[in-house]
Structures are given as structure tokens and as C-alpha cells.
Scaffold this motif. Structure first.
Motif, short mmCIF file in Angstrom:
data_model
loop_
_atom_site.label_atom_id
_atom_site.label_comp_id
_atom_site.label_asym_id
_atom_site.label_seq_id
_atom_site.Cartn_x
_atom_site.Cartn_y
_atom_site.Cartn_z
N PRO A 1 49.04 -96.61 75.23
CA PRO A 1 49.44 -97.61 74.23
C PRO A 1 49.46 -97.03 72.82
O PRO A 1 48.84 -96.01 72.54
CB PRO A 1 48.36 -98.68 74.36
CG PRO A 1 47.16 -97.94 74.86
CD PRO A 1 47.69 -96.83 75.74
N ASP A 2 50.18 -97.72 71.95
CA ASP A 2 50.15 -97.37 70.53
C ASP A 2 48.73 -97.54 70.02
O ASP A 2 47.94 -98.29 70.60
CB ASP A 2 51.07 -98.29 69.73
CG ASP A 2 52.54 -98.06 70.04
OD1 ASP A 2 52.87 -97.15 70.81
OD2 ASP A 2 53.37 -98.81 69.49
N ARG A 3 48.40 -96.87 68.94
CA ARG A 3 47.09 -97.05 68.32
C ARG A 3 47.23 -96.99 66.82
O ARG A 3 48.29 -96.68 66.30
CB ARG A 3 46.09 -96.04 68.84
CG ARG A 3 46.38 -94.61 68.48
CD ARG A 3 45.54 -93.62 69.24
NE ARG A 3 44.12 -93.74 68.96
CZ ARG A 3 43.20 -92.88 69.34
NH1 ARG A 3 43.53 -91.84 70.05
NH2 ARG A 3 41.94 -93.03 69.05
N TYR B 1 48.33 -96.97 59.81
CA TYR B 1 49.65 -97.02 60.44
C TYR B 1 49.49 -97.20 61.94
O TYR B 1 48.54 -96.68 62.54
CB TYR B 1 50.42 -95.72 60.20
CG TYR B 1 50.81 -95.52 58.77
CD1 TYR B 1 52.05 -95.97 58.31
CD2 TYR B 1 49.96 -94.89 57.87
CE1 TYR B 1 52.41 -95.78 56.99
CE2 TYR B 1 50.32 -94.70 56.55
CZ TYR B 1 51.55 -95.15 56.11
OH TYR B 1 51.92 -94.98 54.80
N ARG B 2 50.43 -97.91 62.54
CA ARG B 2 50.51 -97.98 64.00
C ARG B 2 51.36 -96.79 64.43
O ARG B 2 52.44 -96.57 63.89
CB ARG B 2 51.17 -99.29 64.45
CG ARG B 2 51.23 -99.45 65.97
CD ARG B 2 51.63 -100.84 66.39
NE ARG B 2 50.81 -101.88 65.79
CZ ARG B 2 49.56 -102.18 66.14
NH1 ARG B 2 48.97 -101.52 67.11
NH2 ARG B 2 48.90 -103.14 65.53
N ILE B 3 50.84 -96.02 65.38
CA ILE B 3 51.53 -94.81 65.83
C ILE B 3 51.67 -94.82 67.35
O ILE B 3 50.87 -95.42 68.06
CB ILE B 3 50.81 -93.53 65.37
CG1 ILE B 3 49.37 -93.48 65.90
CG2 ILE B 3 50.84 -93.42 63.85
CD1 ILE B 3 48.66 -92.15 65.70
N THR B 4 52.69 -94.11 67.80
CA THR B 4 52.92 -93.94 69.23
C THR B 4 52.22 -92.68 69.72
O THR B 4 51.86 -91.81 68.91
CB THR B 4 54.43 -93.80 69.50
OG1 THR B 4 54.89 -92.65 68.80
CG2 THR B 4 55.20 -95.05 69.06
N PRO B 5 52.04 -92.54 71.03
CA PRO B 5 51.43 -91.30 71.54
C PRO B 5 52.18 -90.03 71.10
O PRO B 5 51.52 -89.04 70.75
CB PRO B 5 51.44 -91.50 73.06
CG PRO B 5 51.32 -93.00 73.21
CD PRO B 5 52.17 -93.56 72.09
N PRO B 6 53.52 -90.00 71.08
CA PRO B 6 54.18 -88.77 70.60
C PRO B 6 53.87 -88.46 69.13
O PRO B 6 53.71 -87.29 68.77
CB PRO B 6 55.68 -89.05 70.80
CG PRO B 6 55.72 -90.07 71.90
CD PRO B 6 54.51 -90.92 71.68
N ASP C 1 37.17 -92.33 66.60
CA ASP C 1 37.58 -93.73 66.60
C ASP C 1 36.52 -94.48 65.81
O ASP C 1 35.35 -94.47 66.18
CB ASP C 1 37.68 -94.29 68.03
CG ASP C 1 38.88 -93.72 68.75
OD1 ASP C 1 40.00 -93.88 68.23
OD2 ASP C 1 38.71 -93.13 69.83
N VAL C 2 36.92 -95.09 64.70
CA VAL C 2 35.98 -95.79 63.83
C VAL C 2 36.55 -97.13 63.39
O VAL C 2 37.76 -97.35 63.43
CB VAL C 2 35.63 -94.95 62.57
CG1 VAL C 2 34.99 -93.63 62.96
CG2 VAL C 2 36.83 -94.70 61.72
#
Length: 133
Positions: free
Chosen positions: A5-7, A66-71, A94-95
């Protein structure tokens, strides 16, 4: 196998808007979520900073989420030279980050403490203000 998933990612240095490695120039394009802050200390390392999270002398460090994709995360890992080794320059963490009035789980690239040992931190937590001066 399902795609990851995006993170969310918190950027505090050259990846910020207007920075040398502005995340908005990367592909696939991120989605701006908001300005943000977390507790830590910034250390100048030439043209880029390192962030140590927390600590007794922690101050508010400003950045952007920012929301980012795995790539795109893989591209950020290349930029930050992430390696699975104890001497890596940065480590992925991860914080909880305060953004848009809420605490959100974000990826943060934290400097290896050995890389800033004995260096003085910035007196404030805004790399873009420091770098512009």
C-alpha cells in the motif's frame, strides 16, 4: 502477490519543496498531505541535513508529509542510500508525526547517530530557513 500500500513520508531537508532533491520533481509523483513537525534535532552535513529523532534536547523539526507509492519509496531509498548495514548513513523509521491536526504514522529517514557524533545541531528545526541563509 498483492502490491504494497501507499504510505506517508515526512521530509525535512533537501526533499522538501524547493530543496535540492525536491520530492515533487520525482516520479511517480507524491501527493502533498500537509506541513508537519516532529521532535528531534537537525545536523548540517554540508548541503544536506541529518535528523536524530527524540532526545532530551529535542526541538520541533518542521517538514512536509507526502503520500508515496512503493516505487517512489524505492527511489527515496536510492537517494538516501539505504543499505541493510549498521554503518548505513540513514535508517528508515516509522514514527508518529503531527500533520493537519492529527498524529499520523510516517516513514522518516533518520541519520545514523555515528555520522553526527560530536557535531553541533542547528539551533532551530527548519532546514530550508538555514539553507536559504
Amino acid at each position: 502477490m498483492p502490491e504494497a500500500p501507499d504510505r506517508l513520508v515526512f521530509v525535512y531537508g533537501t526533499l522538501r519543496r524547493g530543496g535540492r532533491n525536491d520530492i515533487n520533481r520525482l516520479q511517480p509523483a507524491p501527493v502533498f498531505v500537509g506541513t508537519a513537525s516532529l521532535r528531534g534535532r537537525l545536523y548540517p552535513l554540508g548541503w544536506y541535513p541529518g535528523l536524530l529523532l527524540g532526545g532530551e534536547d529535542a526541538i520541533e523539526v518542521v517538514g512536509e508529509v507526502y503520500r508515496i507509492t512503493p516505487p517512489l519509496e524505492a527511489r527515496l531509498d536510492e537517494i538516501e542510500e539505504i543499505r541493510p548495514a549498521p554503518d548505513s548513513e540513514y535508517f528508515k523509521r516509522d514514527v508518529a508525526v503531527h500533520v493537519a491536526g492529527h498524529q499520523r504514522a510516517c516513514l522518516v529517514y533518520e541519520i545514523n547517530p555515528e555520522r553526527v557524533r560530536g557535531r553541533p545541531p542547528l539551533a532551530h528545526g527548519d532546514w530550508m530557513a538555514f539553507y536559504a541563509s
